[in-house]
Design a protein around this motif. Sequence first.
Motif, mmCIF file in Angstrom:
data_model
loop_
_atom_site.group_PDB
_atom_site.id
_atom_site.type_symbol
_atom_site.label_atom_id
_atom_site.label_comp_id
_atom_site.label_asym_id
_atom_site.label_seq_id
_atom_site.Cartn_x
_atom_site.Cartn_y
_atom_site.Cartn_z
ATOM 1 N N PRO A 194 2.154 1.081 0.244
ATOM 2 C CA PRO A 194 1.586 1.589 -1.012
ATOM 3 C C PRO A 194 0.421 2.517 -0.734
ATOM 4 C CG PRO A 194 0.908 -0.675 -0.640
ATOM 5 C CD PRO A 194 1.920 -0.359 0.420
ATOM 6 N N PRO A 195 0.234 3.565 -1.517
ATOM 7 C CA PRO A 195 -0.880 4.484 -1.310
ATOM 8 C C PRO A 195 -2.209 3.806 -1.624
ATOM 9 C CG PRO A 195 0.271 5.023 -3.337
ATOM 10 C CD PRO A 195 1.086 3.975 -2.659
ATOM 11 N N PRO A 196 -3.275 4.170 -0.917
ATOM 12 C CA PRO A 196 -4.582 3.556 -1.170
ATOM 13 C C PRO A 196 -5.019 3.767 -2.610
ATOM 14 C CG PRO A 196 -4.614 4.823 0.870
ATOM 15 C CD PRO A 196 -3.331 5.155 0.179
ATOM 16 N N GLY A 197 -5.592 2.702 -3.193
ATOM 17 C CA GLY A 197 -6.094 2.778 -4.555
ATOM 18 C C GLY A 197 -5.054 2.475 -5.611
ATOM 19 N N ALA A 203 -1.423 -1.558 -3.921
ATOM 20 C CA ALA A 203 -2.318 -1.711 -2.769
ATOM 21 C C ALA A 203 -3.424 -2.707 -3.079
ATOM 22 C CB ALA A 203 -2.915 -0.360 -2.390
ATOM 23 N N LEU A 204 -4.009 -2.623 -4.294
ATOM 24 C CA LEU A 204 -5.050 -3.566 -4.685
ATOM 25 C C LEU A 204 -4.505 -4.993 -4.735
ATOM 26 C CD1 LEU A 204 -6.790 -1.489 -7.530
ATOM 27 C CD2 LEU A 204 -7.596 -1.868 -5.188
ATOM 28 N N LYS A 205 -3.284 -5.121 -5.247
ATOM 29 C CA LYS A 205 -2.656 -6.448 -5.308
ATOM 30 C C LYS A 205 -2.433 -7.007 -3.906
ATOM 31 C CE LYS A 205 1.477 -8.808 -6.964
ATOM 32 N NZ LYS A 205 2.797 -8.649 -7.630
ATOM 33 N N ALA A 206 -1.987 -6.144 -3.013
ATOM 34 C CA ALA A 206 -1.767 -6.589 -1.627
ATOM 35 C C ALA A 206 -3.081 -7.003 -0.971
ATOM 36 C CB ALA A 206 -1.103 -5.473 -0.828
#
Length: 223
Positions: free
Chosen positions: A99-102, A106-109
């Motif tokens: 997933p791309p940063p932000g 990505a936040l969930k990971a």
Amino acid sequence: MVIKVFLATSSGSTAIKKKQQDVVGFLEALKVDYTQLDIACNEENRMWMRQNVPEEKKPSNGIPLPPQIFNEESYCGDYETFFDAKEDNSVFAFLGLAPPPGSKEALKADEEEHIMENGTHAEETNEEGMDDSIEVPEVDRNGDVYENEDEEGKEDVEEPVAEPEENEDSEGGGDNEPEDTGHAEEYEEQDDEELRQLEEEEEADVEEGEEDYLEETQEEEAE
């Protein structure tokens, strides 16, 4: 890695067309690079898609319907599984992409990783440390050890308390008896000696007295 989406551009099914549009539109919104492969006009694409969809993912008639999604040669899923990943914010994981940063994914990971590090992982580490460092006897687990410890403690306390009392009595009595016995024997011996001396003196006095009496008697008779 190339994401492949197998479509039927000339399909007469409104439902299939809508599903294909949903997949393509969402991939474009996520800015995911993908390639469309038409199975309606290209026999090779249709045969390749049918052969590479896993048997357990095929419908009962054995003919998978578009859209079907692949990451290179790896099968990702159909519309239903794609929709589930979309609802769960895990489309990149579904596609096998980072997933791309932000992004939400990505936040969930990151949150899941943080929970694993500070939560479940820490608990597992603590449990492993306890198991390795402390061996709990089976009696402890059953709760019987505490009763046994109390009983053993009582026995340990009673024995030393009883022993000094018995020892004190026995030792005290033993010390007095031999001392008294020794003195008594000495006294008895002294008394016996004194008695013997007195008897001897008395006998000597009697003998002297008898001798004197005899002498006096003899003298009187002689006169």
